[in-house]
Structure formats: structure tokens, C-alpha cells
Write a protein that holds these residues in place. Structure first.
Motif, short mmCIF file in Angstrom:
data_model
loop_
_atom_site.label_atom_id
_atom_site.label_comp_id
_atom_site.label_asym_id
_atom_site.label_seq_id
_atom_site.Cartn_x
_atom_site.Cartn_y
_atom_site.Cartn_z
N ARG A 16 -3.12 16.85 10.78
CA ARG A 16 -2.03 16.54 9.84
C ARG A 16 -2.16 17.39 8.58
N PHE A 17 -3.39 17.52 8.08
CA PHE A 17 -3.62 18.32 6.88
C PHE A 17 -3.27 19.78 7.13
N LEU A 18 -3.66 20.29 8.28
CA LEU A 18 -3.34 21.67 8.64
C LEU A 18 -1.83 21.90 8.67
N LEU A 19 -1.13 21.04 9.38
CA LEU A 19 0.31 21.21 9.55
C LEU A 19 1.07 21.04 8.25
N GLY A 20 0.52 20.24 7.34
CA GLY A 20 1.22 19.96 6.09
C GLY A 20 0.92 20.93 4.97
N THR A 79 0.03 12.29 15.32
CA THR A 79 -0.41 13.47 14.57
C THR A 79 0.79 14.30 14.13
N PHE A 80 1.81 14.36 14.96
CA PHE A 80 2.94 15.24 14.69
C PHE A 80 4.12 14.53 14.03
N MET A 81 3.99 13.22 13.80
CA MET A 81 5.10 12.49 13.20
C MET A 81 5.31 12.80 11.73
N SER A 82 4.27 13.36 11.07
CA SER A 82 4.38 13.66 9.64
C SER A 82 5.03 15.02 9.38
N MET A 83 5.34 15.77 10.43
CA MET A 83 5.96 17.09 10.23
C MET A 83 7.37 16.93 9.66
N GLY A 88 5.62 13.17 21.84
CA GLY A 88 4.96 14.16 20.99
C GLY A 88 5.51 15.56 21.23
N LEU A 89 5.78 15.90 22.48
CA LEU A 89 6.34 17.22 22.79
C LEU A 89 7.75 17.37 22.22
N GLN A 90 8.48 16.27 22.15
CA GLN A 90 9.82 16.33 21.56
C GLN A 90 9.74 16.66 20.08
N LEU A 91 8.76 16.06 19.38
CA LEU A 91 8.57 16.37 17.95
C LEU A 91 8.17 17.83 17.76
N ILE A 92 7.27 18.31 18.61
CA ILE A 92 6.83 19.70 18.52
C ILE A 92 7.99 20.65 18.76
#
Length: 511
Positions: free
Chosen positions: A188-192, A211-215, A235-239
């Protein structure tokens, strides 16, 4: 040779190993010594192979170091370079430094070396001790790097501290991360916080969808590997929604994904060039249809051990993906020769194909591939029990003659040599009328192929370098000499439990 233009000689020398350049070519004459040190021959140097080669490079390091722009090395070599007696080598043109082959153990020598490479643009490091890396990081932050590649396998909390330090120093260049111990908070920190994160490889069973919901914004990721994670279709849908520029995507052994999740990725990531979906028992031919529709630039696809993949999906894939070069279909047990016919008819750019461990493929499908896929360089069809005999146009007379000869009780080797000459002489014109295959490596181990078929194969595939025939009960070791005669580039042949090298066979013949 000296009368040739230097550009042509350099082009010839570029096919030799750098070891040969130093050990042999430079000692021919002063002119050749000059050519052997040409910058284009030393653009890239890999010193991770053997102590003998490392020693040879060190002896000549002052001559070649100025030309090296891409260096793949380990810590030991750098220690020796830094302790080199005068004059001290200077890698002034070095752009890329790859230290990812071993874990870093010391920092002072590496930091000293890096600090002197003023034109360094990219560095790859591998470590499991965060304290050691922090010392190197101080040096890295002083450089004007464009790319930083980090391979980490230590404590996740410590790694988060390193990322926070990078963030505090406002690191805004390209960042690539490979970590097999990473957890949700760190990702999460990396992506944010890192907008220029280009590659993320997280092999961790701790990773989940949240993990990917905070994007909240689009990411510039080009490569994403989620092997062995617990990500599912949601998760793949969020990505797919936030990472539209993906070129590489891997979900090996992700048991919770299905056709729907991959379809979302394919639909929203049109720039994908490589996809790996391995060991997933819920993936079917629908996935290949979705990839064919959404990923026209696809070059490499692996669906190893996806047991529900079918012929219709393969046909859709090769119909739409015109740039496909590598296709891995091993252990896809539902596929039949129909898939191989589709590949032969529609996939003209294919270079590598793996269809091993499938009992439904037969000799007809393999023959079709070898005759139609003219640019195919590697074919793995090991453990395909349906492969019995291969038949190709252009060498029928010689082979029928060989079939009669094989029934004799005479020794096989002299017979095969005669058959080889008869087949070649009688059918030279007919063979030359058909364009031969350019395949270089082929694996037919544990199939039912016989001597006659192997001989025919050597006529159609004169460019073969390696041929594997382990466990082929109908192939005898006596055929080896004929294969070496027909395939002049052949380096080794594996028959039964033996691997025979051309040079060894030649030495035995001379003696």
C-alpha cells in the motif's frame, strides 16, 4: 582477412565470446589486437561465470573498462577491481550496473565503486540485510539515477523503513521492486507514494485484495507479478482499472482467479506483451479468447498446467495475436492436434513452443508445425506419447529404401551411413524444392519416435543444434553419426541415457 573492411571484421568478431577475444584474437597481430578492443565488442560485460574468466578480465581491465556500459558482476569482482594495482581502472562510461546475482555482504567497497561511476543511470541490487542497504542507499541518492531495481528478501518491517527513507528523500525516478516477504501495508505504501514505480514483483501468500483497494489514481506500472498470492477476481478488477499501461503480467499459482478476472485485465490493459497464467485449474479457453480480443500486442503467453484450456481458445489466440513469439502450453491436457494445425496455419511469427506432456498430440500435428512454422527455433514435445513417426514431403524415396534396409540383420551403423547417402543423393532436388525448417532445438524425449523418423527430421531441419531423445525406446544410439552429418550445426544429441557431443565423436573418429 586483413584486406576486409574493419567494419566487416568487427561484425565477424562480434559472434565470438569476449573470452576468445582476449585469449586468442588480440594475439594474432597488432591490427587484430586493435580490433579486439573495439568499443562495440565491450558494450556489455558479464563476469559472473567462472574464476578463470574473471581472472582474464582483471588482467585486461584497464583496456576494456572505458568501453563498458552494462556490467553484470558480483561483489567479489568489485573488491578485486577496487584493489587493483595502479593504474586504477575507471568505468567512466558505465550506465547500468547489475549486482542482483548475489546478496550484498559489504558496503564500503561497493559504495566506493558506485561513487566513481559518475554516469551511472541504472543499478540493480539484491540484499537481505536492511542495515547494509541503508549505507549503500546514501551513495545512491547522491547519483542522478534514472532506474533503481531492488531485490529484497529480508524482514518486511525493515523494508518499509527503507521505502520511507526513499520517500523522505523525494526519490522520483523509476523504481522496480522484487520482494518475496512483502506484506499488505508495505505494498500500500509503495502504490501510494511512488508514482514512478515501474515494476512490482511480490511473491507472497500474505497479499490479498484489500491491498489494492486504497489505489486512488492511475499508476505507471509496466510490470506486475502476483505469483502465489491470494488475489482473486475482485482484486484483478481493481488492478485493471488503475494500471492500464501494463506490459508484463504474471499470476502463477493464484488459485482464486478465474476467466472473469483475466478478462478484466485483458480488456483494460491493451499494451500487454507478456502474460503468465500457470497452474490454474479454473482458467479455460475463454481466457485465451479474451486475451486475443484485448491484447493485440501480445508476444509471450504461458498457460502451463491450465487443464481447461481448449482448442477453440488457442485458435482465437493465434488468429488475433499476430506478434506472438513464445507460447507455453505444456500440461494443457485438453488440447489436440487441432490446436497445432491452427498454430501452423495462423501463427507465422512463433519462435518458441512448448507442448510437452500431452498424450493427445500426434505425429500429424508435429509434422504440420515443422513444415509450416518456418521461424520456429525451439520446440519441446517431450512426453507426447502420440508421436510415433514423422513424415515430410521431399525425402520419400530415401526413407522407403531405408525402411527396407533396417529390416536386415546387419549392423545398424554401416547401414545407416549408406541409407543417408542414398536418401541425400536420390532426393536432393526434391528436398531442396521444399523450404526447410529453421528449428534449432527440439525435445522428443519419452515419445515413440523411431530411427527412420529421426533421420527424416534431420533432412527437414538442417539447422538443428540440439536434439533430445531421452527415453525413446525405438531410437538407437547408432543413428548419431548420420544426424551429425545431416545437421552440420548440431552440437549435441541426447539418446537413451547418453549425451554425445560432436567434438567428442570427431576426436574418436580421428583416433
Amino acid at each position: 582477412m586483413d584486406s576486409l573492411p574493419p567494419e566487416l571484421i568487427l561484425n565477424i568478431l562480434s559472434y565470438l565470446s569476449q573470452h576468445d577475444l582476449l585469449l586468442r584474437i588480440r594475439h594474432v597481430s597488432k591490427y587484430w589486437d586493435l580490433l579486439a578492443n573495439a568499443p562495440r565488442l565491450w558494450y556489455k560485460l558479464d563476469v559472473r561465470r567462472s574464476e578463470e574468466m574473471t581472472s582474464l578480465y582483471l588482467q585486461n581491465i584497464n583496456i576494456i573498462c572505458i568501453h563498458i556500459k552494462h556490467l553484470l558482476t558480483d561483489e567479489e569482482f568489485l573488491v578485486k577491481v577496487c584493489s587493483h594495482r595502479t593504474p586504477k581502472p575507471h568505468f567512466t562510461n558505465l550506465r547500468n550496473l547489475d549486482l542482483s546475482s548475489v546478496y550484498l555482504a559489504t558496503t564500503s567497497v561497493i559504495s566506493d565503486f558506485i561513487s566513481e561511476c559518475t554516469n551511472l543511470e541504472s543499478i540493480s541490487v539484491r540484499f537481505d540485510d536492511s542495515i547494509l542497504f541503508r549505507d549503500i542507499l546514501k551513495t545512491l541518492l547522491k547519483l542522478n539515477l534514472k532506474d533503481l531495481h531492488i531485490n529484497y528478501s529480508g524482514d518486511d518491517v525493515e523494508f518499509l523503513f527503507i521505502l520511507e527513507e526513499l520517500s523522505r528523500n523525494k526519490y522520483s525516478k523509476t523504481l522496480s521492486i522484487h520482494c518475496n516477504t512483502i506484506q499488505n501495508n508495505t505494498v500500500r505504501f509503495l502504490l501510494g507514494n511512488f508514482q514512478n514505480l515501474k515494476s512490482l514483483d511480490v511473491t507472497s501468500s500474505y497479499l490479498k485484495n484489500d491491498t489494492f483497494m486504497s489505489m486512488q489514481h492511475l499508476l505507471s506500472l509496466n510490470a506486475l507479478s502476483l505469483d502465489y498470492t491470494r488475489v482473486n477476481d475482485a482484486g484483478l478488477q481493481l488492478i485493471a482499472r488503475h494500471v492500464p499501461n501494463l506490459k508484463f503480467f504474471s499470476v502463477v499459482r493464484c488459485e482464486d482467479i478465474s476467466d472473469e478476472g483475466i478478462a478484466n485485465i485483458a480488456e483494460n490493459c491493451p499494451f500487454l506483451e507478456q502474460i503468465h497464467i500457470c497452474r490454474s485449474y479454473t482458467i479455460s479457453g475463454s481466457t485465451l479468447t479474451a486475451i486475443a480480443k484485448g491484447c493485440p500486442r501480445l508476444q509471450r503467453l504461458s498457460v502451463m498446467a491450465c487443464a481447461q484450456i481448449d482448442d477453440a481458445g488457442v485458435e482465437s489466440l493465434v488468429t488475433k495475436c499476430k506478434h506472438l513469439q513464445v507460447l507455453i502450453l505444456n500440461f494443457c491436457i485438453q488440447l489436440t492436434d487441432q490446436s497445432l494445425f491452427s498454430i501452423s496455419r495462423l501463427c507465422t511469427t512463433l519462435r518458441k513452443l512448448d507442448i510437452s506432456h500431452n498424450g493427445k498430440f500426434t505425429s500429424k500435428g508435429i509434422s504440420s508445425l515443422l513444415q509450416s512454422c518456418k521461424w520456429l527455433e525451439l520446440l519441446n514435445s517431450a512426453s507426447c506419447g502420440g508421436i510415433t513417426e514423422l513424415k515430410f514431403p521431399g525425402s520419400r524415396t530415401g526413407i522407403s529404401y531405408s525402411k527396407r534396409t533396417f529390416d536386415n540383420k546387419d549392423t545398424i551403423l554401416p547401414t545407416l551411413v549408406i541409407v543417408n547417402e542414398r536418401a541425400t543423393n536420390d532426393n536432393f532436388d526434391s528436398i531442396s524444392n521444399h523450404q526447410h525448417s529453421h528449428i534449432r532445438s527440439m525435445n522428443l524425449s519419452h515419445t515413440s519416435i523411431n530411427n527412420i523418423s529421426v533421420l527424416e527430421l534431420s533432412f527437414l531441419c538442417p539447422d538443428l543444434r540440439n536434439l533430445y531423445l531421452f527415453g525413446c525406446k525405438n531410437v538407437t544410439i547408432e543413428i548419431v553419426e548420420c544426424l551429425f552429418n545431416n545437421c552440420v550445426f548440431m552440437e549435441k544429441i541426447s539418446v537413451k541415457r547418453k549425451t554425445i557431443f560432436r567434438k567428442n565423436l570427431f576426436l574418436q573418429t580421428v583416433s
